[in-house]
Design a protein around this motif. Structure first.
Motif, PDB file in Angstrom:
ATOM      1  N   TYR A 331      39.573 -36.726   4.730  1.00  0.00           N
ATOM      2  CA  TYR A 331      37.748 -37.139   4.655  1.00  0.00           C
ATOM      3  C   TYR A 331      37.221 -38.372   4.354  1.00  0.00           C
ATOM      4  O   TYR A 331      36.992 -38.413   3.479  1.00  0.00           O
ATOM      5  N   PHE A 332      36.070 -39.070   5.260  1.00  0.00           N
ATOM      6  CA  PHE A 332      35.432 -39.898   4.293  1.00  0.00           C
ATOM      7  C   PHE A 332      33.619 -39.273   4.222  1.00  0.00           C
ATOM      8  O   PHE A 332      33.793 -38.076   5.282  1.00  0.00           O
ATOM      9  N   GLU A 333      33.343 -39.932   3.439  1.00  0.00           N
ATOM     10  CA  GLU A 333      32.173 -38.914   2.776  1.00  0.00           C
ATOM     11  C   GLU A 333      31.197 -39.188   4.025  1.00  0.00           C
ATOM     12  O   GLU A 333      30.118 -38.114   3.707  1.00  0.00           O
ATOM     13  N   ASP A 334      31.042 -40.027   4.675  1.00  0.00           N
ATOM     14  CA  ASP A 334      29.737 -40.461   5.348  1.00  0.00           C
ATOM     15  C   ASP A 334      28.593 -39.874   5.192  1.00  0.00           C
ATOM     16  O   ASP A 334      28.076 -38.822   6.268  1.00  0.00           O
ATOM     17  N   GLY A 335      28.018 -39.807   4.036  1.00  0.00           N
ATOM     18  CA  GLY A 335      26.775 -39.841   3.801  1.00  0.00           C
ATOM     19  C   GLY A 335      26.996 -38.285   2.806  1.00  0.00           C
ATOM     20  O   GLY A 335      25.962 -37.953   2.294  1.00  0.00           O
ATOM     21  N   LEU A 336      28.154 -37.643   3.159  1.00  0.00           N
ATOM     22  CA  LEU A 336      27.855 -36.827   1.992  1.00  0.00           C
ATOM     23  C   LEU A 336      27.850 -36.771   0.109  1.00  0.00           C
ATOM     24  O   LEU A 336      26.697 -35.776  -0.123  1.00  0.00           O
ATOM     25  N   ALA A 337      28.293 -37.856  -0.505  1.00  0.00           N
ATOM     26  CA  ALA A 337      28.251 -37.850  -1.722  1.00  0.00           C
ATOM     27  C   ALA A 337      26.904 -38.140  -1.634  1.00  0.00           C
ATOM     28  O   ALA A 337      26.061 -37.815  -3.136  1.00  0.00           O
ATOM     29  N   GLN A 338      25.679 -38.998  -0.943  1.00  0.00           N
ATOM     30  CA  GLN A 338      24.837 -39.406  -1.003  1.00  0.00           C
ATOM     31  C   GLN A 338      23.877 -38.319  -1.256  1.00  0.00           C
ATOM     32  O   GLN A 338      22.443 -37.841  -1.719  1.00  0.00           O
ATOM     33  N   PHE A 339      23.960 -37.045  -0.002  1.00  0.00           N
ATOM     34  CA  PHE A 339      23.170 -35.884   0.277  1.00  0.00           C
ATOM     35  C   PHE A 339      23.345 -34.867  -1.355  1.00  0.00           C
ATOM     36  O   PHE A 339      22.610 -34.241  -1.761  1.00  0.00           O
ATOM     37  N   TYR A 340      24.723 -35.045  -1.616  1.00  0.00           N
ATOM     38  CA  TYR A 340      24.804 -34.203  -3.005  1.00  0.00           C
ATOM     39  C   TYR A 340      24.657 -35.764  -4.798  1.00  0.00           C
ATOM     40  O   TYR A 340      24.466 -34.603  -5.738  1.00  0.00           O
ATOM     41  N   ARG A 341      23.957 -36.534  -4.332  1.00  0.00           N
ATOM     42  CA  ARG A 341      23.530 -37.312  -5.372  1.00  0.00           C
ATOM     43  C   ARG A 341      24.566 -36.929  -6.475  1.00  0.00           C
ATOM     44  O   ARG A 341      24.130 -37.048  -7.445  1.00  0.00           O
ATOM     45  N   ILE A 342      25.639 -37.457  -5.633  1.00  0.00           N
ATOM     46  CA  ILE A 342      27.177 -37.829  -6.123  1.00  0.00           C
ATOM     47  C   ILE A 342      26.868 -38.720  -7.406  1.00  0.00           C
ATOM     48  O   ILE A 342      27.209 -40.128  -6.535  1.00  0.00           O
ATOM     49  N   ASN A 343      27.096 -38.988  -8.234  1.00  0.00           N
ATOM     50  CA  ASN A 343      27.500 -39.672  -9.119  1.00  0.00           C
ATOM     51  C   ASN A 343      28.368 -40.119 -10.151  1.00  0.00           C
ATOM     52  O   ASN A 343      28.217 -41.340 -11.131  1.00  0.00           O
ATOM     53  N   SER A 344      29.836 -39.603 -10.247  1.00  0.00           N
ATOM     54  CA  SER A 344      31.113 -39.413 -10.839  1.00  0.00           C
ATOM     55  C   SER A 344      31.494 -39.079  -9.574  1.00  0.00           C
ATOM     56  O   SER A 344      31.630 -37.951  -9.706  1.00  0.00           O
ATOM     57  N   ILE A 345      33.516 -39.643 -10.336  1.00  0.00           N
ATOM     58  CA  ILE A 345      33.899 -39.276  -9.132  1.00  0.00           C
ATOM     59  C   ILE A 345      35.443 -39.244 -10.842  1.00  0.00           C
ATOM     60  O   ILE A 345      34.672 -40.340 -11.930  1.00  0.00           O
ATOM     61  N   PRO A 346      36.388 -38.022 -10.188  1.00  0.00           N
ATOM     62  CA  PRO A 346      35.854 -37.347  -9.149  1.00  0.00           C
ATOM     63  C   PRO A 346      34.767 -36.308  -9.334  1.00  0.00           C
ATOM     64  O   PRO A 346      34.649 -36.200 -10.436  1.00  0.00           O
ATOM     65  N   THR A 347      34.305 -36.318  -8.537  1.00  0.00           N
ATOM     66  CA  THR A 347      33.431 -34.227  -9.048  1.00  0.00           C
ATOM     67  C   THR A 347      34.271 -33.195  -7.864  1.00  0.00           C
ATOM     68  O   THR A 347      34.776 -33.213  -6.265  1.00  0.00           O
ATOM     69  N   THR A 348      33.835 -32.021  -8.490  1.00  0.00           N
ATOM     70  CA  THR A 348      34.801 -31.114  -7.309  1.00  0.00           C
ATOM     71  C   THR A 348      33.409 -29.772  -6.999  1.00  0.00           C
ATOM     72  O   THR A 348      33.020 -29.378  -8.050  1.00  0.00           O
ATOM     73  N   MET A 349      33.052 -29.297  -5.961  1.00  0.00           N
ATOM     74  CA  MET A 349      32.359 -28.384  -5.705  1.00  0.00           C
ATOM     75  C   MET A 349      33.297 -27.533  -4.656  1.00  0.00           C
ATOM     76  O   MET A 349      33.303 -27.773  -3.817  1.00  0.00           O
ATOM     77  N   ILE A 350      32.457 -25.971  -5.170  1.00  0.00           N
ATOM     78  CA  ILE A 350      32.679 -25.134  -4.620  1.00  0.00           C
ATOM     79  C   ILE A 350      32.024 -24.426  -4.442  1.00  0.00           C
ATOM     80  O   ILE A 350      30.615 -24.191  -4.481  1.00  0.00           O
ATOM     81  N   PHE A 351      31.893 -23.408  -2.896  1.00  0.00           N
ATOM     82  CA  PHE A 351      30.472 -23.047  -2.406  1.00  0.00           C
ATOM     83  C   PHE A 351      31.495 -21.512  -1.548  1.00  0.00           C
ATOM     84  O   PHE A 351      32.741 -21.394  -1.229  1.00  0.00           O
ATOM     85  N   ASN A 352      30.572 -20.622  -2.152  1.00  0.00           N
ATOM     86  CA  ASN A 352      31.140 -19.415  -1.552  1.00  0.00           C
ATOM     87  C   ASN A 352      30.927 -19.252   0.087  1.00  0.00           C
ATOM     88  O   ASN A 352      30.608 -20.373   1.070  1.00  0.00           O
ATOM     89  N   LYS A 353      30.964 -18.101   0.428  1.00  0.00           N
ATOM     90  CA  LYS A 353      31.642 -17.675   2.020  1.00  0.00           C
ATOM     91  C   LYS A 353      30.297 -18.578   3.042  1.00  0.00           C
ATOM     92  O   LYS A 353      30.399 -18.102   4.056  1.00  0.00           O
ATOM     93  N   ARG A 354      29.425 -17.904   1.606  1.00  0.00           N
ATOM     94  CA  ARG A 354      28.001 -18.218   2.390  1.00  0.00           C
ATOM     95  C   ARG A 354      27.525 -19.258   2.562  1.00  0.00           C
ATOM     96  O   ARG A 354      26.469 -20.094   2.958  1.00  0.00           O
ATOM     97  N   GLY A 355      27.917 -20.369   2.480  1.00  0.00           N
ATOM     98  CA  GLY A 355      27.777 -21.609   2.227  1.00  0.00           C
ATOM     99  C   GLY A 355      26.971 -22.093   0.818  1.00  0.00           C
ATOM    100  O   GLY A 355      26.971 -23.083   1.478  1.00  0.00           O
ATOM    101  N   GLU A 356      26.641 -21.448   0.249  1.00  0.00           N
ATOM    102  CA  GLU A 356      26.120 -21.518  -1.001  1.00  0.00           C
ATOM    103  C   GLU A 356      27.075 -22.193  -2.151  1.00  0.00           C
ATOM    104  O   GLU A 356      28.343 -22.035  -2.628  1.00  0.00           O
ATOM    105  N   MET A 357      26.589 -22.727  -3.037  1.00  0.00           N
ATOM    106  CA  MET A 357      27.089 -24.158  -4.029  1.00  0.00           C
ATOM    107  C   MET A 357      27.459 -22.489  -5.970  1.00  0.00           C
ATOM    108  O   MET A 357      26.531 -22.655  -6.229  1.00  0.00           O
TER     109      MET A 357
END
Length: 383
Positions: A331-357
């Motif tokens: 899938y393409f990031e479609d603005g998500l990388a900017q939303f999370y201010r990702i400035n380092s690639i690769p980056t891995t993010m993990i969220f719990n079942k409540r949608g909390e990072m």
């Protein structure tokens, strides 16, 4: 030596230029000549030294049609109204227009449309000034109008008015000077506005005998330009996927296969986002580790993985994953990388079942990556 001379000039761009040019005169065949000339050009831009911007900029533009540099050199040439300089500026501004169009044609991206329009409008307003300076006044007005229609700015409105005055079209000039004065344009300085207000008042009084009624004309210009900017903002937001969303789980991402996915669909699951790019060397090592984790958790339906590409040129993605035999469920990031201010690639993010990072892992971790992510997944599952 150059290093000693440069160390003594501090942060002064003028002193740096003098030291670097002395070095080039003393060592004209130095293998560092091109690097030094580029450094001098940067210092000249900082110092607003138009003669040197032209001198070194034109040299570099013989090899590289850099969009920013084309703009800088054209503007430096137009700092005077000299017709010969303006003819050269016209060539560079036309190159800027073509290079901008080529750039957009090679990798059209909706989220880049605003930047494309701004670059195109700048090129056209420079062409307008160039045409006017060489006596082609109708062409100047037409090109300034094209610039304003592409991306409404105070600069384009004032440029239209400038040449309309020369053509004797004072009523049209009044309208456009009012637009230049009233438009909410952050690039218009107070000096620009004072100048436009002064000329506007002079022309209006010449046409009407006094400035009576000028305020109403300016208010109408304010409403007119505010509407133009509003339309521009709507167009910009419509072109940017997920623009204005405040919750990442409302984002919908487009897929390489032509499908799409909404992050909110994964509420109730542990979600792992893997941000990567075709140009990212470490991603070639780390992304396969994500694939191994996907295999490990394939029977655990409460764990989900999303492979998110961040390339600007999306046409690169399919041949890249085919070459490396990666899954095309991308899938393409479609603005998500900017939303999370990702400035380092690769980056891995993990969220719990409540949608909390619960974890954010920027950059390349190495061989321990799989183990680290697995531990974070298990922690999230246990919450």
């Amino acid at each position: 030596m150059l290093q000693d001379a440069v160390s003594q000039v501090g942060n002064s761009p003028i002193d740096f230029i003098r030291a670097a040019e002395r070095h080039l005169r003393k060592y004209p065949q130095t293998p560092r000549r091109e690097d030094l000339e580029r450094a001098i050009l940067k210092a000249a831009i900082d110092a607003k030294d138009n003669p040197r911007i032209i001198l070194y900029g034109e040299k570099i533009l013989q090899q590289d049609n850099d969009l920013v540099l084309l703009d800088r050199v054209a503007r430096a040439l137009l700092a005077s109204d000299d017709p010969d300089s303006s003819r050269r500026a016209l060539q560079y501004s036309q190159k800027l227009e073509k290079a901008t169009a080529d750039w957009n044609a090679q990798a059209p991206q909706p989220e880049k449309q605003d930047e494309f329009d701004r670059n195109l409008a700048r090129a056209r307003v420079l062409e307008a000034r160039s045409w006017g300076n060489v006596g082609e006044l109708d062409k100047a007005v037409a090109q300034a109008r094209k610039s304003y229609d592409t991306y409404p700015t105070g600069e384009a409105a004032a440029e239209m008015a400038r040449w309309e005055v020369k053509l004797g079209r004072l009523r049209e000039a009044v309208e456009h000077y009012a637009d230049a004065f009233a438009i909410p344009d952050p690039n218009i300085t107070q000096d620009n506005r004072r100048h436009d207000r002064k000329v506007l008042g002079e022309i209006y009084a010449k046409l009407n005998g006094s400035e009576t009624g000028l305020g109403d004309l300016v208010l109408k210009a304010y409403d007119r330009t505010a509407e133009a900017v509003r339309v521009l903002d709507e167009r910009r937001n419509a072109a940017v996927p997920n623009a204005g969303l405040q919750d990442a789980f409302q984002f919908r991402l487009t897929g390489l296969r032509g499908d799409s996915v909404r992050l909110g669909d994964f509420h109730g699951k542990v979600l792992v986002l893997d941000f990567w790019a075709t140009w990212c060397g470490p991603c070639r090592f780390q992304h396969p580790m994500i694939e191994k984790l996907k295999s490990k958790y394939k029977n655990h339906h409460e764990v989900a993985f999303l492979s998110i590409d961040t390339d600007q040129d999306r046409s690169l993605v399919k041949p890249f994953i085919e070459e490396l035999q990666w899954s095309d469920q991308v899938y393409f990031e479609d603005g998500l990388a900017q939303f999370y201010r990702i400035n380092s690639i690769p980056t891995t993010m993990i969220f719990n079942k409540r949608g909390e990072m619960v974890s954010r892992l920027p950059g390349f971790i190495g061989e321990a990556f799989g183990e680290v992510v697995s531990e974070k997944i298990e922690e999230a599952r246990a919450e």
